[in-house]
Write a protein that holds these residues in place. Structure first.
Motif, mmCIF file in Angstrom:
data_model
loop_
_atom_site.group_PDB
_atom_site.id
_atom_site.type_symbol
_atom_site.label_atom_id
_atom_site.label_comp_id
_atom_site.label_asym_id
_atom_site.label_seq_id
_atom_site.Cartn_x
_atom_site.Cartn_y
_atom_site.Cartn_z
ATOM 1 N N ALA A 580 0.832 -1.203 0.000
ATOM 2 C CA ALA A 580 0.000 0.000 0.000
ATOM 3 C C ALA A 580 0.865 1.251 0.000
ATOM 4 C CB ALA A 580 -0.930 -0.001 1.207
ATOM 5 N N GLY A 581 0.370 2.294 -0.677
ATOM 6 C CA GLY A 581 1.015 3.598 -0.637
ATOM 7 C C GLY A 581 2.202 3.758 -1.558
ATOM 8 N N GLN A 582 2.579 2.693 -2.258
ATOM 9 C CA GLN A 582 3.731 2.780 -3.137
ATOM 10 C C GLN A 582 3.364 3.448 -4.456
ATOM 11 O OE1 GLN A 582 5.288 -1.190 -3.678
ATOM 12 N NE2 GLN A 582 6.824 -0.871 -2.094
ATOM 13 N N ASP A 676 -8.700 3.663 -4.556
ATOM 14 C CA ASP A 676 -8.754 3.735 -3.100
ATOM 15 C C ASP A 676 -9.074 2.359 -2.512
ATOM 16 O OD1 ASP A 676 -8.733 5.760 -0.818
ATOM 17 O OD2 ASP A 676 -10.606 4.686 -0.431
ATOM 18 N N SER A 678 -8.384 -0.517 -3.934
ATOM 19 C CA SER A 678 -7.191 -1.340 -4.135
ATOM 20 C C SER A 678 -6.159 -1.058 -3.045
ATOM 21 C CB SER A 678 -6.591 -1.056 -5.515
ATOM 22 O OG SER A 678 -7.519 -1.353 -6.538
ATOM 23 N N GLN A 679 -6.056 0.220 -2.684
ATOM 24 C CA GLN A 679 -5.169 0.592 -1.571
ATOM 25 C C GLN A 679 -5.590 -0.139 -0.299
ATOM 26 O OE1 GLN A 679 -2.606 2.779 -1.573
ATOM 27 N NE2 GLN A 679 -2.484 3.798 0.414
ATOM 28 N N TRP A 680 -6.909 -0.216 -0.049
ATOM 29 C CA TRP A 680 -7.424 -0.916 1.135
ATOM 30 C C TRP A 680 -7.032 -2.388 1.102
ATOM 31 C CZ3 TRP A 680 -10.928 -4.981 1.505
ATOM 32 C CH2 TRP A 680 -11.426 -5.259 2.783
ATOM 33 N N ARG A 682 -4.500 -3.714 -0.335
ATOM 34 C CA ARG A 682 -3.060 -3.809 -0.074
ATOM 35 C C ARG A 682 -2.767 -3.602 1.420
ATOM 36 N NH1 ARG A 682 -1.188 -3.598 -5.423
ATOM 37 N NH2 ARG A 682 -2.516 -2.372 -6.808
ATOM 38 N N GLU A 683 -3.532 -2.711 2.039
ATOM 39 C CA GLU A 683 -3.350 -2.488 3.480
ATOM 40 C C GLU A 683 -3.699 -3.744 4.272
ATOM 41 O OE1 GLU A 683 -5.954 0.759 4.161
ATOM 42 O OE2 GLU A 683 -4.636 2.253 3.217
ATOM 43 N N ALA A 734 -4.745 7.864 -4.191
ATOM 44 C CA ALA A 734 -4.277 6.592 -4.736
ATOM 45 C C ALA A 734 -4.323 6.597 -6.249
ATOM 46 C CB ALA A 734 -5.130 5.439 -4.181
ATOM 47 N N ARG A 737 -1.453 8.632 -7.748
ATOM 48 C CA ARG A 737 -0.198 7.860 -7.720
ATOM 49 C C ARG A 737 -0.187 6.819 -8.830
ATOM 50 N NH1 ARG A 737 -0.994 8.219 -2.192
ATOM 51 N NH2 ARG A 737 -1.995 6.172 -2.086
ATOM 52 N N GLN A 738 -1.314 6.130 -9.019
ATOM 53 C CA GLN A 738 -1.373 5.103 -10.056
ATOM 54 C C GLN A 738 -1.104 5.669 -11.441
ATOM 55 O OE1 GLN A 738 -4.944 2.800 -10.164
ATOM 56 N NE2 GLN A 738 -4.630 1.871 -8.158
#
Length: 741
Positions: A580-582, A676, A678-680, A682-683, A734, A737-738
């Motif tokens: 996440a966050g990358q 967002d 997808s970020q979840w 990954r978290e 998110a 960033r993507q």
């Protein structure tokens, strides 16, 4: 991927009706109520549609004439059951027409569209039905009767649709609205048919295989077969797909061949129908009719008239998102084009800086070395060089980087993945996330030439098929009679009221393999397969009382979100989900400026056509292409090298039907939600230290998404489902960033 010839105990095994009967008039005799489509003949459609309309009108008349107090049992339930036959016919035709639009079916479609447009107006504007629905609304508000939250939502959505159509207006105004709706239906049908015809006419014929250097042998074999099918004695034929950037451009190393294909793609919108109209002119007339309808309903323009049924709050919130993305995409595109200039990606340069025979052609090579002095034109990037150059630089960078952990996976290297392996990955990801099993059913008749059938089961504790969920039908390969692009559709949807089970289709336009060859999917096709199966899962895993709220029946700017989330699960087979966050690595961001720019240009074009007053729309009909150019220039999106993904002359999404009209922004809006979410994911998977614990976390996350989001469909506000599922409101960070913005 399992295979079985067996039917589950809960399934119907009755033999089909005799061919002399109309198979559409009865509930299908195959599993999950599917009609044996091999028995349907073109003369069956109209009588079945007319019977479905008559059946619904009889029920609605009875509801309207009932003077008893309005309740769910006396109003909503009869209304929800009234369209069982009509829905079966309409859904079946929509599925079959989209994948195989024969000349006969195109004639049927014109009549169906007209009859359905008239019937929808009759239904939504029916004064007696509107009175009963309004009375039920009042009774619920005053506590005189009760309804579940889903039943209350169904009532609210039905009344919202009626009021948006003009229910409650004067009879003369309603008559005008009906006339406009009939004109719109005819124009949308005309646009769709001319757009399909024009795509076929503009297919590009190449006399020699050498003109298509860079394409794979499979692609060449398919193009040769297409030429024979089209009546050519020799050579190869490239059919046009819907987007302006034709997929083969990425690999075609002969520059003039790229030019011919690109110019054929952008020339769409120039042929005329039997009334002398181009698709651009028909599209402009459609926009005018929609503006007139919006004005009659009391709205400034068409966008305002449809926003009540969307999740976006208003035009300002949509445009704020678009400007943020457009500004970043414009800057990133400039950087990417500069890289292409410096790399010398022009005449015939292959991905390694040379032509297919190892020698550069008559222009600059990728590393800037020229085989001979290029002319000014040969050294200048042209629109047909861009996607080729983007792919060439990406491949060069990939070849230079031998340290990536996922280098051995073909899908991450721009190579093709065999079809059966691609399907295994898609089905396995869904199995791990949502606890289902997908089994091929070779005993069921295909709904289109070459289509395949699969049954979806709950996965039991023993990892074996459990209870049946529904059917998944897959039509992968392109054909001239098939609509462009990729989509999901449904023969039936999950509903406890009607007792129907989900039978969904995915249709793609992958190049068919040559006889005796195995089909393979490119990186883009793999992503499309995951995306469309995300839509299919939304339908297959639905739980709803009413068909109208089931599965993908969510607002247009929400429907793309679950399918976009499903795209990330390709990563399960290429080293696991990223943390996440990358920020994605540079090689994944390469080309995002180009793809985002052409996408957002199409979004702006859609909004431009559908935020016009009647007077402005009338002026735009005089010069549709000029209006389109001005609209793009106003946003700084009129780039000479990068046209919009769809031009006015081939923008099927917004002109061949009303679903995405003033709503093509939905893909980007959904991307905010998907990024967002997808970020979840990954978290959730970032904390567990062991592979086993990560898999358990994946299963738990998937179960929550299935229960609180996919199953709920539109039975409650989709944004509420989002908050309940992910524990927060979506944010843009998110996605930015993507996209590298």
């Amino acid at each position: 991927m399992e295979h079985t010839e067996q039917r589950s105990a809960a399934q119907n095994t009755t033999m089909g009706p005799p061919p002399t009967q109309n198979p559409l008039l009865e509930v299908g005799t195959l599993d999950y109520g599917l009609t044996d489509l091999s028995l349907i003949q073109d003369e069956h459609w109209l009588p079945a549609l007319e019977a479905g309309i008559a059946a619904q009108r009889e029920v609605v008349a009875a509801i309207a004439e009932d003077d008893s107090p309005g309740t769910v049992a006396t109003v909503l339930h009869p209304l929800g059951l009234s369209h069982r036959l009509l829905s079966r016919v309409e859904r079946a035709f929509s599925c079959m027409f989209s994948v195989h639009a024969t000349d006969e079916r195109q004639q049927v479609q014109q009549e169906l569209a007209q009859q359905l447009a008239g019937h929808r107006d009759w239904l939504t504007l029916h004064p007696g039905l509107y009175r009963r629905l309004s009375a039920l609304e009042s009774a619920l508000a005053q506590g005189e009767t009760s309804a579940s939250p889903e039943q209350q939502r169904m009532l609210a959505k039905t009344l919202e649709q009626s009021r948006a159509a003009g229910a409650g207006l004067e009879e003369a105004t309603q008559a005008q609205l009906r006339e406009i709706n009939l004109e719109l239906s005819a124009a949308e049908t005309a646009y769709a048919q001319l757009q399909r015809h024009e795509a076929a006419v503009h297919a590009v014929h190449y006399a020699e295989d050498s003109e298509l250097a860079g394409l794979s042998e499979q692609e060449l074999a398919s193009a040769r077969a297409a030429a024979r099918e089209a009546g050519h004695d020799s050579g190869a034929l490239l059919h046009l797909n819907l987007p302006v950037q034709q997929a083969p451009l990425e690999r075609m190393s002969v520059r003039d061949s790229r030019r011919r294909l690109h110019e054929a793609s952008t020339a769409r919108g120039t042929l005329t129908d039997d009334q002398g109209r181009t698709t651009s002119q028909i599209g402009a007339q459609i926009a005018l009719l929609r503006a007139r309808r919006a004005q009659m309903l009391g709205f400034k323009h068409h966008l305002d008239s449809v926003l009540p049924a969307r999740t976006a709050e208003d035009r300002a919130s949509i445009e704020a998102m678009l400007r943020t993305i457009a500004d970043g995409a414009r800057a990133r595109l400039g950087t990417e084009l500069q890289t292409l200039h410096e790399a010398g990606v022009v005449d015939g340069a292959g991905p390694d800086g040379a032509g297919p025979d190892g020698a550069g052609r008559d222009g600059a090579t990728l590393d800037g070395a020229a085989q001979e002095t290029p002319s000014e034109d040969a050294a200048t990037l042209r629109p047909w060089d861009i996607s080729f150059g983007i792919a060439a630089v990406a491949k060069q960078r990939s070849a230079a980087d031998s340290t990536r952990s996922n280098q051995q996976d073909p899908a991450t290297q721009g190579q093709s993945v065999p079809l059966e392996e691609a399907l295994r990955r898609v089905f396995e990801a869904a199995s791990r996330l949502y606890g289902i099993t997908v089994v091929e059913r070779r005993d069921l008749p295909g709904f289109a030439p070459g289509a395949r059938s699969f049954e979806v089961f709950e996965r039991s504790a023993e990892q074996r098929p459990g209870a049946g969920v529904g059917l998944f039908l897959l039509d992968l390969f392109a054909r001239p009679s098939k609509s462009g692009g990729a989509w999901m559709n449904s023969f039936s949807v999950a509903s406890t009221l009607t007792g129907s089970s989900p039978v969904v289709i995915n249709a793609l336009n992958i190049t068919a393999p040559a006889p005796g060859e195995e089909a393979a999917l490119t990186t883009l096709a793999m992503r499309t397969l995951f995306h469309e199966f995300g839509h299919a899962l939304h339908g297959l895993l639905a739980e709803a009382e009413f068909e109208e709220l089931s599965g993908t029946a969510v607002p247009r700017d929400n429907v793309e979100f679950p399918s976009q989330v499903n795209e990330i699960f390709q990563e399960l087979f290429t080293g696991g989900l990223a943390e996440a966050g990358q920020t994605p690595p540079a090689e994944e961001l390469w080309g995002k400026g180009f793809s985002t720019f052409e996408h957002i240009a199409a979004v702006v074009l859609d909004l431009a056509w559908h935020t016009l007053s009647v007077e402005e729309a009338e002026a735009a009909t005089l010069d549709p292409e000029g209006f389109s150019a001005q609209a793009l220039a106003a946003w700084g999106l009129d780039h000479p090298l990068v046209p919009p993904r769809y031009g006015t002359g081939f923008f099927k999404h917004i002109f061949a039907g009303s679903g995405y009209a003033a709503g093509y922004y939905s893909y980007l809006w959904a991307q905010v939600l998907a990024a967002d979410a997808s970020q979840w994911y990954r978290e959730q998977l970032g904390a567990p230290p062991s592979a086993e614990e990560r898999e358990q976390a994946l299963v738990a996350a998937g179960a929550q998404v299935r229960r609180e989001l996919l199953a709920r469909g539109n039975t409650r506000d989709p944004l509420e489902s989002y908050r309940i599922t992910f524990g927060r409101d979506p944010a843009m960070g998110a996605l930015l960033r993507q996209l590298g913005l």
